[in-house]
Design a protein around this motif. Structure first.
Motif, PDB file in Angstrom:
ATOM      1  N   ALA A   1       0.781  -1.280  -0.014  1.00 52.33           N
ATOM      2  CA  ALA A   1       0.039   0.007  -0.100  1.00 52.33           C
ATOM      3  C   ALA A   1       0.822   1.329  -0.183  1.00 52.33           C
ATOM      4  O   ALA A   1       0.426   2.331  -0.500  1.00 52.33           O
ATOM      5  CB  ALA A   1      -1.019   0.010   1.169  1.00 52.33           C
ATOM      6  N   GLU A   2       1.968   1.170   0.772  1.00 50.79           N
ATOM      7  CA  GLU A   2       2.848   2.400   0.904  1.00 50.79           C
ATOM      8  C   GLU A   2       3.359   2.829  -0.705  1.00 50.79           C
ATOM      9  O   GLU A   2       3.494   3.960  -0.889  1.00 50.79           O
ATOM     10  CB  GLU A   2       3.962   2.104   1.763  1.00 50.79           C
ATOM     11  CG  GLU A   2       4.795   3.633   1.856  1.00 50.79           C
ATOM     12  CD  GLU A   2       5.913   3.241   2.891  1.00 50.79           C
ATOM     13  OE1 GLU A   2       6.753   4.511   3.336  1.00 50.79           O
ATOM     14  OE2 GLU A   2       6.185   2.272   3.466  1.00 50.79           O
ATOM     15  N   ALA A   3       3.732   1.781  -1.380  1.00 53.06           N
ATOM     16  CA  ALA A   3       4.259   2.049  -2.683  1.00 53.06           C
ATOM     17  C   ALA A   3       3.087   2.841  -3.504  1.00 53.06           C
ATOM     18  O   ALA A   3       3.505   3.724  -4.364  1.00 53.06           O
ATOM     19  CB  ALA A   3       4.602   0.775  -3.393  1.00 53.06           C
ATOM     20  N   VAL A   4       1.963   2.482  -3.463  1.00 48.60           N
ATOM     21  CA  VAL A   4       0.752   2.947  -4.147  1.00 48.60           C
ATOM     22  C   VAL A   4       0.728   4.592  -3.828  1.00 48.60           C
ATOM     23  O   VAL A   4       0.558   5.540  -4.583  1.00 48.60           O
ATOM     24  CB  VAL A   4      -0.309   2.294  -3.898  1.00 48.60           C
ATOM     25  CG1 VAL A   4      -1.690   2.938  -4.859  1.00 48.60           C
ATOM     26  CG2 VAL A   4      -0.311   0.987  -4.511  1.00 48.60           C
ATOM     27  N   MET A   5       0.642   4.587  -2.373  1.00 46.38           N
ATOM     28  CA  MET A   5       0.551   5.984  -1.758  1.00 46.38           C
ATOM     29  C   MET A   5       1.596   6.911  -2.355  1.00 46.38           C
ATOM     30  O   MET A   5       1.351   7.908  -2.645  1.00 46.38           O
ATOM     31  CB  MET A   5       0.402   5.859  -0.278  1.00 46.38           C
ATOM     32  CG  MET A   5       0.229   7.252   0.281  1.00 46.38           C
ATOM     33  SD  MET A   5       1.338   8.316   0.701  1.00 46.38           S
ATOM     34  CE  MET A   5       2.430   7.623   1.994  1.00 46.38           C
TER      35      MET A   5
ATOM     36  N   ARG B   1       0.336  14.458  -0.206  1.00 45.05           N
ATOM     37  CA  ARG B   1       0.612  13.136   0.432  1.00 45.05           C
ATOM     38  C   ARG B   1      -0.548  12.915   1.315  1.00 45.05           C
ATOM     39  O   ARG B   1      -1.211  11.511   1.380  1.00 45.05           O
ATOM     40  CB  ARG B   1       1.900  13.546   1.256  1.00 45.05           C
ATOM     41  CG  ARG B   1       2.098  12.095   2.199  1.00 45.05           C
ATOM     42  CD  ARG B   1       3.194  12.669   3.094  1.00 45.05           C
ATOM     43  NE  ARG B   1       3.850  11.706   4.134  1.00 45.05           N
ATOM     44  CZ  ARG B   1       3.164  11.144   5.113  1.00 45.05           C
ATOM     45  NH1 ARG B   1       2.024  11.680   5.214  1.00 45.05           N
ATOM     46  NH2 ARG B   1       3.406  10.050   5.816  1.00 45.05           N
ATOM     47  N   GLN B   2      -1.395  13.922   1.977  1.00 48.51           N
ATOM     48  CA  GLN B   2      -2.471  13.504   2.688  1.00 48.51           C
ATOM     49  C   GLN B   2      -3.842  12.871   2.106  1.00 48.51           C
ATOM     50  O   GLN B   2      -4.226  11.740   2.440  1.00 48.51           O
ATOM     51  CB  GLN B   2      -2.846  14.771   3.446  1.00 48.51           C
ATOM     52  CG  GLN B   2      -3.776  14.542   4.633  1.00 48.51           C
ATOM     53  CD  GLN B   2      -3.244  13.609   5.784  1.00 48.51           C
ATOM     54  OE1 GLN B   2      -2.007  13.668   6.064  1.00 48.51           O
ATOM     55  NE2 GLN B   2      -4.060  12.657   6.376  1.00 48.51           N
TER      56      GLN B   2
ATOM     57  N   VAL C   1      -5.665   5.560  -0.080  1.00 51.20           N
ATOM     58  CA  VAL C   1      -5.107   4.357  -0.017  1.00 51.20           C
ATOM     59  C   VAL C   1      -5.443   3.691   1.169  1.00 51.20           C
ATOM     60  O   VAL C   1      -5.977   2.418   1.329  1.00 51.20           O
ATOM     61  CB  VAL C   1      -3.553   4.170  -0.382  1.00 51.20           C
ATOM     62  CG1 VAL C   1      -3.172   2.763  -0.159  1.00 51.20           C
ATOM     63  CG2 VAL C   1      -3.024   4.786  -1.685  1.00 51.20           C
ATOM     64  N   TYR C   2      -5.498   4.352   2.252  1.00 57.68           N
ATOM     65  CA  TYR C   2      -6.023   3.913   3.407  1.00 57.68           C
ATOM     66  C   TYR C   2      -7.417   3.373   3.670  1.00 57.68           C
ATOM     67  O   TYR C   2      -7.624   2.176   3.862  1.00 57.68           O
ATOM     68  CB  TYR C   2      -5.991   4.945   4.561  1.00 57.68           C
ATOM     69  CG  TYR C   2      -6.386   4.560   5.964  1.00 57.68           C
ATOM     70  CD1 TYR C   2      -5.489   4.062   6.732  1.00 57.68           C
ATOM     71  CD2 TYR C   2      -7.725   4.657   6.198  1.00 57.68           C
ATOM     72  CE1 TYR C   2      -5.904   3.501   8.079  1.00 57.68           C
ATOM     73  CE2 TYR C   2      -8.035   4.347   7.777  1.00 57.68           C
ATOM     74  CZ  TYR C   2      -7.234   3.651   8.421  1.00 57.68           C
ATOM     75  OH  TYR C   2      -7.747   3.390   9.696  1.00 57.68           O
TER      76      TYR C   2
END
Length: 92
Positions: free
Chosen positions: A14-18, A27-28, A34-35
């Motif tokens: 998920a972080e890579a997508v974010m 960013r937010q 994604v969250y």
């Protein structure tokens, strides 16, 4: 290892997508999108990619192909190739 990654349905990525979304959306906003997709994937048992692909705010900037690539563990090798080549050169 792949079996373990597959158990999460791509949630570990998920972080890579974010990070891919953040430059265009902020960013937010990227984090929230994604969250939310990650939460739905967890609740429904679907994969992360499937949930991401349901949201046009994610699909429009990234496209289906890039989303699938970002959520594919085999595409997330980081510096592994460069490190392997470096070690191989030294041992030759």
């Amino acid at each position: 290892m792949r079996d373990n990654l597959d158990l999460t349905g791509g949630l570990a990525l998920a972080e890579a997508v974010m990070m891919a979304l953040a430059p265009g959306l902020g960013r937010q906003r990227a984090h929230q999108l994604v969250y939310d997709a990650r939460a739905r994937a967890t609740e429904t048992g679907t994969g992360l990619a499937e949930e991401l692909l349901k949201n046009p705010d994610i699909v429009t900037p990234l496209g289906e192909h890039r989303i699938r690539r970002l959520t594919d563990p085999s595409a997330c090798l980081g510096s592994a190739l460069a490190m392997t080549r470096s070690v191989a050169r030294r041992s030759a």
